[in-house]
Design a protein around this motif. Structure first.
Motif, PDB file in Angstrom:
ATOM      1  N   LEU A 198       0.860  -1.193   0.000  1.00  0.00           N
ATOM      2  CA  LEU A 198       0.000   0.000   0.000  1.00  0.00           C
ATOM      3  C   LEU A 198       0.888   1.232   0.000  1.00  0.00           C
ATOM      4  O   LEU A 198       1.632   1.473   0.971  1.00  0.00           O
ATOM      5  N   LEU A 249     -12.197  -4.798  -0.831  1.00  0.00           N
ATOM      6  CA  LEU A 249     -10.921  -4.097  -0.703  1.00  0.00           C
ATOM      7  C   LEU A 249     -11.116  -2.730  -0.039  1.00  0.00           C
ATOM      8  O   LEU A 249     -10.279  -2.289   0.759  1.00  0.00           O
ATOM      9  N   ILE A 281      -4.747  -0.282  -8.659  1.00  0.00           N
ATOM     10  CA  ILE A 281      -4.184  -1.603  -8.381  1.00  0.00           C
ATOM     11  C   ILE A 281      -3.229  -1.906  -9.525  1.00  0.00           C
ATOM     12  O   ILE A 281      -3.642  -1.915 -10.691  1.00  0.00           O
ATOM     13  N   SER A 335     -12.602   0.023  -5.622  1.00  0.00           N
ATOM     14  CA  SER A 335     -12.194  -0.921  -4.576  1.00  0.00           C
ATOM     15  C   SER A 335     -13.395  -1.607  -3.933  1.00  0.00           C
ATOM     16  O   SER A 335     -13.246  -2.637  -3.283  1.00  0.00           O
ATOM     17  N   ALA A 375      -6.731  -8.640  -4.187  1.00  0.00           N
ATOM     18  CA  ALA A 375      -5.611  -7.685  -4.260  1.00  0.00           C
ATOM     19  C   ALA A 375      -4.361  -8.232  -3.587  1.00  0.00           C
ATOM     20  O   ALA A 375      -3.343  -7.538  -3.490  1.00  0.00           O
ATOM     21  N   ARG A 383      -0.696  -7.549  -4.621  1.00  0.00           N
ATOM     22  CA  ARG A 383      -0.717  -6.468  -5.600  1.00  0.00           C
ATOM     23  C   ARG A 383      -0.187  -5.174  -5.004  1.00  0.00           C
ATOM     24  O   ARG A 383      -0.073  -5.021  -3.790  1.00  0.00           O
ATOM     25  N   VAL A 412      -1.115  -1.501  -4.359  1.00  0.00           N
ATOM     26  CA  VAL A 412      -2.288  -0.631  -4.285  1.00  0.00           C
ATOM     27  C   VAL A 412      -1.831   0.784  -3.969  1.00  0.00           C
ATOM     28  O   VAL A 412      -0.971   0.993  -3.115  1.00  0.00           O
ATOM     29  N   THR A 432      -3.380   4.646  -3.053  1.00  0.00           N
ATOM     30  CA  THR A 432      -4.558   5.404  -2.651  1.00  0.00           C
ATOM     31  C   THR A 432      -4.209   6.880  -2.580  1.00  0.00           C
ATOM     32  O   THR A 432      -3.045   7.281  -2.767  1.00  0.00           O
TER      33      THR A 432
END
Lengths: 276, 161
Positions: free
Chosen positions: B16, B31, B60, B67, B75, B78, B80, B82
């Motif tokens: 993240l 998610l 993603i 999401s 996810a 992955r 991600v 934001t």
């Protein structure tokens, strides 16, 4: 607005997917892009016991030019197809229709095959597949079968897919030397169409026309260009018109009558291999 | 083959905003909820929860998507991104955020994180969009305050730089 509990599985091969479908049948749902499936799960319109996630299967993430048709695998997203370089030349009608499929953000995830498997009556891709005379490739442990799009899409959200079958791919016939056109009316650009009309020229005077949103599945008819308004009017009057929250049957018939003739005119004047 | 049974809570790890993080989730966890409740990243807003409003849009693997229409377990592994990743660590807004501020592209700000993430993806692919293209991408979001004109102006300003 949260899904009910389900088991989740992410197979590593297509064979594993087919094993699971054979075992679970109707209790399983295939998760590809999830742009129709997840809303239905969140709204609890569906309660599958198993989700089979195929989104990471590279074997299904392929666009294959077979010469006379383009085969699109089950994990190919709508935006991947939109950015496939030969699309405009090989499948101009698909290129036009994809602009209306959901939004940029949903096309990033939503798949071409998923839209066809979901079989919404007003969705653009099932309409175009049926109009072009495309095919759906169904795979199961019993073997691989192909069905004409017109036989696959039976009614609203209802297809000929058997419970153990995976929609592994769809095939759009290459149509590059005939004029094509596509238009739709929706509440907001990118929302499901209230009425969608597509046309592909057969010869100078005749168009093959498809309409979505008038019935449980796309409807097709051959129409002479010079009598387009009359023929569309008569066709619309024969139809009840699908009734739902978004539009009455009468409104759908009225929209179809207004939208149909200009789409046919646009297809008939489109440059060869071009679009309008 | 990854399998998680219903009601089974498993540890889901993902990246993240450049940090490797993990938290527990059951298969049905979205998610959007995982980011907010599992990882504490509350910049991503949850509006409609069925893919219509666009508030929860995140990247993603660099690609903008809803999401709320993605399971946390999907996810797994992955990358991600934001809205928390946009401003500099000292709080300096990035050019897109600055343009939103300068053009009154937000009022209550609820929809803003999703719109910023959509255009973070889109402008990376198409840095000089036409106004029609901007409007087309923006059609995937609902904003009840601005009437959209300020948002379009902000994105046009960034595209002109």
């Amino acid at each position: 607005m949260k899904p009910r509990p389900f088991d989740y599985v992410r197979p590593d091969t297509v064979e594993e997917v087919l094993e699971l479908l054979a075992e679970y049948g109707d209790d399983a749902r295939v998760l590809a892009g999830g742009q129709s499936l997840l809303p239905m799960l969140n709204l609890r319109l569906l309660e599958p016991s198993l989700l089979i996630d195929i989104s990471r299967l590279a074997a299904l993430d392929t666009i294959h030019d077979r010469g006379d048709a383009i085969e699109i695998g089950a994990a190919v997203t709508q935006n991947k197809l939109m950015s496939w370089a030969p699309l405009q030349q090989k499948l101009p009608l698909v290129a036009l229709a994809l602009n209306h499929v959901g939004h940029f953000q949903t096309r990033n995830k939503g798949t071409v095959c998923g839209s066809i498997a979901h079989a919404d009556p007003s969705a653009e891709l099932p309409l175009v597949l049926a109009l072009l005379g495309g095919e759906v490739v169904l795979q199961s442990r019993r073997g691989t079968f192909t069905l004409a799009a017109a036989d696959f899409h039976q009614d609203m959200l209802t297809t000929a897919r058997k419970a153990d079958e995976l929609v592994a791919a769809v095939r759009f016939p290459v149509v590059s030397r005939q004029g094509v056109a596509f238009q739709e009316v929706a509440r907001r650009h990118g929302d499901f169409a209230i009425i969608a009309v597509a046309a592909v020229m057969q010869d100078a005077g005749q168009a093959r026309v498809g309409v979505g949103g008038m019935a449980g599945r796309p409807l097709l008819r051959e129409i002479k260009v010079e009598r387009a308004a009359e023929a569309i009017g008569a066709w619309a009057d024969e139809l009840e018109g699908h009734e739902d929250l978004h539009a009455s049957g009468a409104l759908r018939r009225a929209i179809f009558k207004r939208l149909g003739p200009p789409v046919i005119a646009a297809a008939s004047t489109a440059k060869v291999g071009g679009t309008a | 083959m990854r399998r998680v049974n219903r009601n089974e809570r498993v540890r889901i790890a993902l990246t993240l905003n450049g940090r490797r993080l993990s938290a527990e989730a059951e298969p049905r966890m979205l998610l959007s909820d995982f980011l907010r409740h599992g990882l504490g990243a509350t910049g991503t807003h949850v509006g409609c929860e069925h893919g219509v409003c666009g508030s929860c849009t995140v990247l993603i693997d660099g690609v903008a998507q809803r999401s709320c229409l993605t399971l946390a377990v999907q996810a797994e592994g992955r990358e991600v991104r934001t809205v928390e990743s946009l401003a500099a660590p000292d709080g300096t807004l990035n050019p897109l955020q600055q343009a939103f501020r300068a053009n009154h592209a937000l009022q209550c700000g609820f929809c803003t994180p999703g719109i910023l993430m959509s255009f973070t993806d889109y402008l990376a692919r198409n840095p000089k969009p036409t106004i029609e293209q901007i409007r087309d991408v923006l059609s995937g979001h609902l904003c009840r305050c601005t009437g959209y004109a300020g948002i379009v102006a902000a994105i046009e300003e960034v595209a002109k730089r």
